[in-house]
Design a protein around this motif. Sequence first.
Motif, PDB file in Angstrom:
ATOM      1  N   UNK A  74       3.276  11.122 -19.451  1.00  0.00           N
ATOM      2  CA  UNK A  74       4.033  10.488 -20.527  1.00  0.00           C
ATOM      3  C   UNK A  74       3.651   9.035 -20.681  1.00  0.00           C
ATOM      4  N   UNK A  75       3.802   8.537 -21.891  1.00  0.00           N
ATOM      5  CA  UNK A  75       3.364   7.178 -22.207  1.00  0.00           C
ATOM      6  C   UNK A  75       4.375   6.141 -21.715  1.00  0.00           C
ATOM      7  N   UNK A  76       4.518   6.060 -20.415  1.00  0.00           N
ATOM      8  CA  UNK A  76       5.300   4.988 -19.822  1.00  0.00           C
ATOM      9  C   UNK A  76       4.691   4.675 -18.469  1.00  0.00           C
ATOM     10  N   UNK A  77       5.251   3.734 -17.778  1.00  0.00           N
ATOM     11  CA  UNK A  77       4.656   3.282 -16.524  1.00  0.00           C
ATOM     12  C   UNK A  77       4.621   4.395 -15.487  1.00  0.00           C
ATOM     13  N   UNK A  78       3.444   4.572 -14.897  1.00  0.00           N
ATOM     14  CA  UNK A  78       3.303   5.541 -13.825  1.00  0.00           C
ATOM     15  C   UNK A  78       3.754   4.931 -12.503  1.00  0.00           C
ATOM     16  N   UNK A  79       4.264   5.761 -11.629  1.00  0.00           N
ATOM     17  CA  UNK A  79       4.557   5.302 -10.277  1.00  0.00           C
ATOM     18  C   UNK A  79       3.243   4.968  -9.588  1.00  0.00           C
ATOM     19  N   UNK A  80       3.270   4.150  -8.535  1.00  0.00           N
ATOM     20  CA  UNK A  80       2.028   3.846  -7.811  1.00  0.00           C
ATOM     21  C   UNK A  80       1.321   5.104  -7.304  1.00  0.00           C
ATOM     22  N   UNK A  81       2.086   6.082  -6.821  1.00  0.00           N
ATOM     23  CA  UNK A  81       1.470   7.313  -6.312  1.00  0.00           C
ATOM     24  C   UNK A  81       0.741   8.056  -7.424  1.00  0.00           C
ATOM     25  N   UNK A  97       0.825  -1.202   0.000  1.00  0.00           N
ATOM     26  CA  UNK A  97       0.000   0.000   0.000  1.00  0.00           C
ATOM     27  C   UNK A  97       0.856   1.247   0.000  1.00  0.00           C
ATOM     28  N   UNK A  98       0.230   2.369  -0.354  1.00  0.00           N
ATOM     29  CA  UNK A  98       0.961   3.640  -0.418  1.00  0.00           C
ATOM     30  C   UNK A  98       1.177   4.164   1.002  1.00  0.00           C
ATOM     31  N   UNK A  99       2.347   3.868   1.554  1.00  0.00           N
ATOM     32  CA  UNK A  99       2.667   4.290   2.917  1.00  0.00           C
ATOM     33  C   UNK A  99       3.684   5.426   2.921  1.00  0.00           C
ATOM     34  N   UNK A 100       3.866   6.048   1.786  1.00  0.00           N
ATOM     35  CA  UNK A 100       4.806   7.154   1.686  1.00  0.00           C
ATOM     36  C   UNK A 100       5.025   7.480   0.220  1.00  0.00           C
ATOM     37  N   UNK A 101       6.153   8.085  -0.084  1.00  0.00           N
ATOM     38  CA  UNK A 101       6.469   8.445  -1.452  1.00  0.00           C
ATOM     39  C   UNK A 101       6.086   9.881  -1.746  1.00  0.00           C
ATOM     40  N   UNK A 102       6.263  10.248  -2.999  1.00  0.00           N
ATOM     41  CA  UNK A 102       6.031  11.629  -3.406  1.00  0.00           C
ATOM     42  C   UNK A 102       5.336  11.664  -4.750  1.00  0.00           C
ATOM     43  N   UNK A 105      -2.832   9.605   2.879  1.00  0.00           N
ATOM     44  CA  UNK A 105      -2.322  10.724   3.685  1.00  0.00           C
ATOM     45  C   UNK A 105      -0.812  10.743   3.866  1.00  0.00           C
ATOM     46  N   UNK A 106      -0.122   9.644   3.591  1.00  0.00           N
ATOM     47  CA  UNK A 106       1.323   9.593   3.816  1.00  0.00           C
ATOM     48  C   UNK A 106       2.134   9.973   2.584  1.00  0.00           C
ATOM     49  N   UNK A 107       1.476  10.209   1.463  1.00  0.00           N
ATOM     50  CA  UNK A 107       2.177  10.608   0.238  1.00  0.00           C
ATOM     51  C   UNK A 107       2.339  12.124   0.227  1.00  0.00           C
ATOM     52  N   UNK A 108       3.560  12.583  -0.012  1.00  0.00           N
ATOM     53  CA  UNK A 108       3.808  14.021  -0.116  1.00  0.00           C
ATOM     54  C   UNK A 108       3.495  14.486  -1.528  1.00  0.00           C
ATOM     55  N   UNK A 109       2.689  15.526  -1.645  1.00  0.00           N
ATOM     56  CA  UNK A 109       2.299  16.067  -2.950  1.00  0.00           C
ATOM     57  C   UNK A 109       3.047  17.366  -3.201  1.00  0.00           C
ATOM     58  N   UNK A 110       3.649  17.472  -4.383  1.00  0.00           N
ATOM     59  CA  UNK A 110       4.375  18.673  -4.773  1.00  0.00           C
ATOM     60  C   UNK A 110       3.785  19.186  -6.085  1.00  0.00           C
TER      61      UNK A 110
END
Length: 301
Positions: free
Chosen positions: A274-281, A87-92, A118-123
Amino acid sequence: MDVRQLRYFLAVVDHGSVHRAAEHLFVAQPSVTQSIRRLEAGLGTRLFLRQGRGLVLSPSGAALVAPAREVVRSLDVARETVAAVDGLRGGRLRLAAMPSQVVSPLTGLIAAYARAHPLVQVSVVAAARPDDVREALRRGVAEIGVVASSGAHEAHADLRHVPVETQSFVLVARDDVPLPPGDGPLAVEELSGLRLVAGQPGTGMRRVADAIVAATDCRIAVEIEHREGLLPLVLEGVGAAVVADSWRPLADAVGLRVRRLAVEHTLDVGLVWQRHRLSPAAAAFVAVATDTGEDSGVPRD
């Protein structure tokens, strides 16, 4: 060649000098210089040429930019994918958006996303025009962009696009500005003698303002690139402004009159990447934005 060398190389490309790249990376300038030299030695070619007091890419350096971005991005996605197994427990999550789309739909989307993850930082990085959003994606500054186009969406072979919402245009003005009576939509032909506060050319709001000027005796009194200055200028009595309907809550909150414009122009707002794999976030953000749910099979390729 290692990924740190590529990151340092791209930082110099994006920031125009070793000094600014070092500041961005929070490392000492000699570390960046030595890393670039080792990368050049490993490739057997010069990547930068000195021009005056600055650096420009050599032909070899220019050829390396796209592959370097892909390598760095792929490693970042791989790291984030492993981290998200449970699960998304962090990242950006890095987004790029134009000012009006930050007002809506981005604010609401980020709020929904923050509740779900809530644990993902959004920029969020600023972009003045759709082309600036696309450039941020290609440079790797952002992974998802929020763009608005007036009329048909302009397709780009290297980008995927998902529509999010359609916005109409409104006129905002102080109570002392003479407008046709009533609360219904305003036809362009009904407007007369208005001083307009307008954004820069190339935006949907400016195209509607220009159409009003062309069809009436209204005129543009102030042209301002800083769209956050539109409503303050209207409040000060400088003129009325054409804005997207997403600005209505802000205009209402400060006591301005808001009238819908009876024009064919609309803003079609969508997400691009972009047409490539997205990160989970990033994939989770697309799922929230399109209301498809966590396990909806949002394309990540």
